[in-house]
Design a protein around this motif. Sequence first.
Motif, PDB file in Angstrom:
ATOM      1  N   MET A   1     -24.715   1.967  -9.057  1.00 45.94           N
ATOM      2  CA  MET A   1     -25.305   0.796  -9.718  1.00 45.94           C
ATOM      3  C   MET A   1     -24.205  -0.071 -10.352  1.00 45.94           C
ATOM      4  O   MET A   1     -24.173  -1.290 -10.166  1.00 45.94           O
ATOM      5  N   MET A   2     -23.301   0.570 -11.096  1.00 40.34           N
ATOM      6  CA  MET A   2     -22.251  -0.202 -11.779  1.00 40.34           C
ATOM      7  C   MET A   2     -21.375  -0.948 -10.777  1.00 40.34           C
ATOM      8  O   MET A   2     -21.004  -2.095 -10.996  1.00 40.34           O
ATOM      9  N   HIS A   3     -21.069  -0.277  -9.678  1.00 47.04           N
ATOM     10  CA  HIS A   3     -20.241  -0.945  -8.660  1.00 47.04           C
ATOM     11  C   HIS A   3     -20.991  -2.137  -8.078  1.00 47.04           C
ATOM     12  O   HIS A   3     -20.415  -3.218  -7.900  1.00 47.04           O
ATOM     13  N   LYS A   4     -22.282  -1.960  -7.827  1.00 48.58           N
ATOM     14  CA  LYS A   4     -23.092  -3.089  -7.294  1.00 48.58           C
ATOM     15  C   LYS A   4     -23.154  -4.247  -8.292  1.00 48.58           C
ATOM     16  O   LYS A   4     -23.230  -5.412  -7.911  1.00 48.58           O
ATOM     17  N   LEU A   5     -23.099  -3.901  -9.578  1.00 48.19           N
ATOM     18  CA  LEU A   5     -23.152  -4.943 -10.619  1.00 48.19           C
ATOM     19  C   LEU A   5     -21.824  -5.698 -10.751  1.00 48.19           C
ATOM     20  O   LEU A   5     -21.733  -6.670 -11.491  1.00 48.19           O
ATOM     21  N   GLY A   6     -20.779  -5.184 -10.097  1.00 46.98           N
ATOM     22  CA  GLY A   6     -19.497  -5.900 -10.140  1.00 46.98           C
ATOM     23  C   GLY A   6     -18.416  -5.184 -10.931  1.00 46.98           C
ATOM     24  O   GLY A   6     -17.362  -5.775 -11.189  1.00 46.98           O
TER      25      GLY A   6
END
Length: 292
Positions: free
Chosen positions: A212-217
Motif C-alpha cells: 500500500m505504501m509503495h502504491k501511495l508513492g
Amino acid sequence: MFPESTTGPSFEDCSATAEWLLSQTDIRPLVGIVCGSGLGGLAEMLKDQKAFKYSNIPNFPQSTVHGHAGMLVFGTLKGKPCVCMQGRFHLYEGYSIQKVTLPIRIFKLLGVKTVLLTNAAGGLNPDYKVGDIMLIKDHINIPGFAGNNPLTGPNEERFGIRFPSMSDAYDKELLQLAKAVGVELGYGDFLHEGVYCVLGGPSFETIAECRMMHKLGADAVGMSTVHEVIVARHCGMRVLALSLITNQAVMNYDSQKKANHEEVLETGQLRAEQLERLVTSMVDRIEDHNNV
Ligand SMILES: O=P(O)(O)O[C@H]1O[C@H](CO)[C@@H](O)[C@H]1O
C-alpha cells in the motif's frame, strides 16, 4: 480546552532546558544533528566535545531503544558549532508526540538554524538496495492522517504559526547540495532522492501495508523523523533528512525474509563511515540562515 495529553512541554520548560544547557557549555550550535538507529557514531566526529547524558538534562526524555545511546553532544564539525542527538525518541516508546519532538524545540532555542536528520529505513522502492542512502524529498505522515501531529494542542506562537506549510518541508537548496556532495564523494551509485513514509511502530509492517505504501508513492518506511521535521519547520529551521536503507521491506508473499532490528543495526555499522563523511561534508558547506 485541550486535554493535558496534547499540551506537551511548555515554552517555559523548553527555555529552561535550553538555558541550562547554554550555561554548561560555550558552544553555540548553528547545526543540529539527529542520529538514527545504529548511526550514533556520527556524534563521535565532533571535536571539543561537551556531552550530556539525557538523564542529566532537565525535562529531557530517556532513550529506551537499542542503538540510541541517549547522549546530547555539543562540539564542532569542520570548525562549525554543532549539537548532536546520539539517540532519538519514538512514539512507540510511549512518549507523547510533543515529548518525542521536544529536543527539536530545544535546538531552536539553542540557536540552531539547520537540522540534519538521519534514520534507518526499510526500502519499499524495488530499485533500492540495502546500504543505499535516500535523501528525503517529501514524506507521508500516516499517524498524522489520524490526528497524531506534534503541533496538536494550543499553538505556541513564539515557535511558529498555527498552520505551517509542509510543501517546502525539505529544503531544496540543501537537497541539491547533498546530491552534489554525494556525487563528489563517489556515492552516486547508491544515492537516491525519495519519499519517506512514517508509521507508529514498533511492529514492522505487513506485506499488504508495504504494498500500500509503495502504491501511495513512498520509497522507504520508518518510525521516526517526520514528527521532528514538522516541529523544525514550524519554528523556521531548515531541514535536510536522509535515510539509510538498512533492509528491504518484505513485499512478496513467497518471501521468507522478516524485518528485524538486528539487521537494521548491522547495516548501520556497514555504512556508518560513508554516512558520517556525507554529513560532515554537508555541515562544512551549508550556510547558516533560517528559511521560514
Ligand atoms: O528511525 P530510526 O530512529 O533510525 O529507527 C528505525 O529503526 C527502528 C527499527 O529497527 C525504528 O525505530 C525505526 O524508526
